[in-house]
Design a protein around this motif. Structure first.
Motif, mmCIF file in Angstrom:
data_model
loop_
_atom_site.group_PDB
_atom_site.id
_atom_site.type_symbol
_atom_site.label_atom_id
_atom_site.label_comp_id
_atom_site.label_asym_id
_atom_site.label_seq_id
_atom_site.Cartn_x
_atom_site.Cartn_y
_atom_site.Cartn_z
ATOM 1 N N PHE A 194 -0.395 2.378 6.725
ATOM 2 C CA PHE A 194 -0.026 1.076 7.299
ATOM 3 C C PHE A 194 1.399 1.149 7.844
ATOM 4 O O PHE A 194 2.272 1.739 7.222
ATOM 5 N N THR A 195 1.619 0.536 9.010
ATOM 6 C CA THR A 195 2.943 0.471 9.606
ATOM 7 C C THR A 195 3.273 -0.988 9.916
ATOM 8 O O THR A 195 2.374 -1.820 10.089
ATOM 9 N N PRO A 246 0.839 -1.208 0.000
ATOM 10 C CA PRO A 246 0.000 0.000 0.000
ATOM 11 C C PRO A 246 0.870 1.253 0.000
ATOM 12 O O PRO A 246 1.973 1.253 0.556
ATOM 13 N N PRO A 247 0.395 2.318 -0.612
ATOM 14 C CA PRO A 247 1.170 3.559 -0.603
ATOM 15 C C PRO A 247 1.267 4.125 0.818
ATOM 16 O O PRO A 247 0.382 3.875 1.642
ATOM 17 N N PRO A 248 2.339 4.853 1.118
ATOM 18 C CA PRO A 248 2.537 5.383 2.469
ATOM 19 C C PRO A 248 1.353 6.190 3.001
ATOM 20 O O PRO A 248 1.057 6.156 4.196
ATOM 21 N N GLU A 249 0.661 6.894 2.131
ATOM 22 C CA GLU A 249 -0.455 7.732 2.583
ATOM 23 C C GLU A 249 -1.629 6.923 3.144
ATOM 24 O O GLU A 249 -2.521 7.470 3.787
ATOM 25 N N GLU A 250 -1.646 5.612 2.918
ATOM 26 C CA GLU A 250 -2.710 4.780 3.498
ATOM 27 C C GLU A 250 -2.481 4.506 4.978
ATOM 28 O O GLU A 250 -3.380 4.029 5.660
ATOM 29 N N GLN A 301 7.501 -20.615 8.549
ATOM 30 C CA GLN A 301 7.397 -19.515 7.586
ATOM 31 C C GLN A 301 7.196 -18.204 8.333
ATOM 32 O O GLN A 301 6.333 -18.121 9.216
ATOM 33 N N GLU A 302 7.960 -17.190 7.969
ATOM 34 C CA GLU A 302 7.754 -15.861 8.555
ATOM 35 C C GLU A 302 6.802 -15.071 7.670
ATOM 36 O O GLU A 302 6.972 -14.996 6.455
ATOM 37 N N VAL A 303 5.812 -14.477 8.301
ATOM 38 C CA VAL A 303 4.869 -13.617 7.611
ATOM 39 C C VAL A 303 4.931 -12.249 8.284
ATOM 40 O O VAL A 303 4.687 -12.134 9.484
ATOM 41 N N ARG A 304 5.288 -11.234 7.518
ATOM 42 C CA ARG A 304 5.346 -9.876 8.071
ATOM 43 C C ARG A 304 3.942 -9.285 8.090
ATOM 44 O O ARG A 304 3.177 -9.482 7.145
ATOM 45 N N CYS A 305 3.627 -8.569 9.152
ATOM 46 C CA CYS A 305 2.286 -8.011 9.329
ATOM 47 C C CYS A 305 2.340 -6.494 9.309
ATOM 48 O O CYS A 305 3.102 -5.880 10.048
ATOM 49 N N MET A 306 1.532 -5.911 8.451
ATOM 50 C CA MET A 306 1.373 -4.464 8.371
ATOM 51 C C MET A 306 0.024 -4.125 8.989
ATOM 52 O O MET A 306 -0.950 -4.864 8.821
ATOM 53 N N HIS A 307 -0.048 -2.984 9.697
ATOM 54 C CA HIS A 307 -1.245 -2.681 10.486
ATOM 55 C C HIS A 307 -1.694 -1.236 10.291
ATOM 56 O O HIS A 307 -0.881 -0.329 10.115
ATOM 57 N N LYS A 308 -3.009 -1.066 10.349
ATOM 58 C CA LYS A 308 -3.615 0.268 10.380
ATOM 59 C C LYS A 308 -4.894 0.167 11.200
ATOM 60 O O LYS A 308 -5.675 -0.774 11.022
ATOM 61 N N PHE A 309 -5.096 1.100 12.111
ATOM 62 C CA PHE A 309 -6.354 1.169 12.856
ATOM 63 C C PHE A 309 -7.200 2.251 12.224
ATOM 64 O O PHE A 309 -6.746 3.373 12.003
ATOM 65 N N TYR A 316 -6.912 -3.230 10.771
ATOM 66 C CA TYR A 316 -6.713 -3.850 9.471
ATOM 67 C C TYR A 316 -5.278 -4.350 9.400
ATOM 68 O O TYR A 316 -4.336 -3.595 9.665
ATOM 69 N N VAL A 317 -5.104 -5.623 9.073
ATOM 70 C CA VAL A 317 -3.783 -6.248 9.013
ATOM 71 C C VAL A 317 -3.582 -6.831 7.615
ATOM 72 O O VAL A 317 -4.438 -7.563 7.111
ATOM 73 N N LEU A 318 -2.449 -6.475 7.009
ATOM 74 C CA LEU A 318 -2.058 -7.055 5.723
ATOM 75 C C LEU A 318 -0.903 -8.014 5.969
ATOM 76 O O LEU A 318 0.049 -7.675 6.680
ATOM 77 N N LEU A 319 -0.983 -9.200 5.400
ATOM 78 C CA LEU A 319 0.040 -10.229 5.569
ATOM 79 C C LEU A 319 0.981 -10.219 4.367
ATOM 80 O O LEU A 319 0.545 -10.383 3.225
ATOM 81 N N ASP A 320 2.262 -10.037 4.646
ATOM 82 C CA ASP A 320 3.278 -9.949 3.605
ATOM 83 C C ASP A 320 4.123 -11.222 3.604
ATOM 84 O O ASP A 320 4.854 -11.488 4.554
#
Length: 114
Positions: free
Chosen positions: A36-37, A30-34, A51-59, A70-74
């Protein structure tokens, strides 16, 4: 599609006072303006390997102290899908790793570090 339904249900449950979290594969960054961290990593055992799955998050705050995580799995299995997410639009054939990717989503969603 299913993503819109999930987002809508997450909001409706949150507005009724439930803590909600929506988890989805990250097919594109996602673009930075969305907003997610990086949240952390989840480790799952799949295909006889850890397996390692990186998690990106936004409340997302819906107001009145209610919102949704909201969590995105990378993970590498979600990348490089230029011709469709579930099947190759050029051939109409399902990707051979669909079951693997769906299993990864299910297991990693249970381990999301929130």
């Amino acid at each position: 599609g299913l993503g819109r339904v999930t987002a809508s249900l997450s909001q409706q449950f949150a507005m009724r006072g439930h803590r909600t979290m929506s988890v989805a594969p990250m097919y594109t960054r996602p673009p930075p303006e969305e907003g997610f961290t990086y949240l952390g990593s989840a480790w799952v055992r799949l295909d006889q390997r850890d397996q390692e799955v990186r998690c990106m998050h936004k409340f997302v705050d819906f107001g009145a102290g209610k919102g949704c995580d909201y969590v995105l799995l990378d993970h590498g299995c979600y990348q490089h899908r230029p011709h469709g997410l579930y099947c190759d639009s050029r051939t109409g054939q399902d990707y051979g790793d669909n079951l693997y990717r769906f299993a990864m989503l299910s297991l990693a969603a249970l381990e999301a570090p929130l």
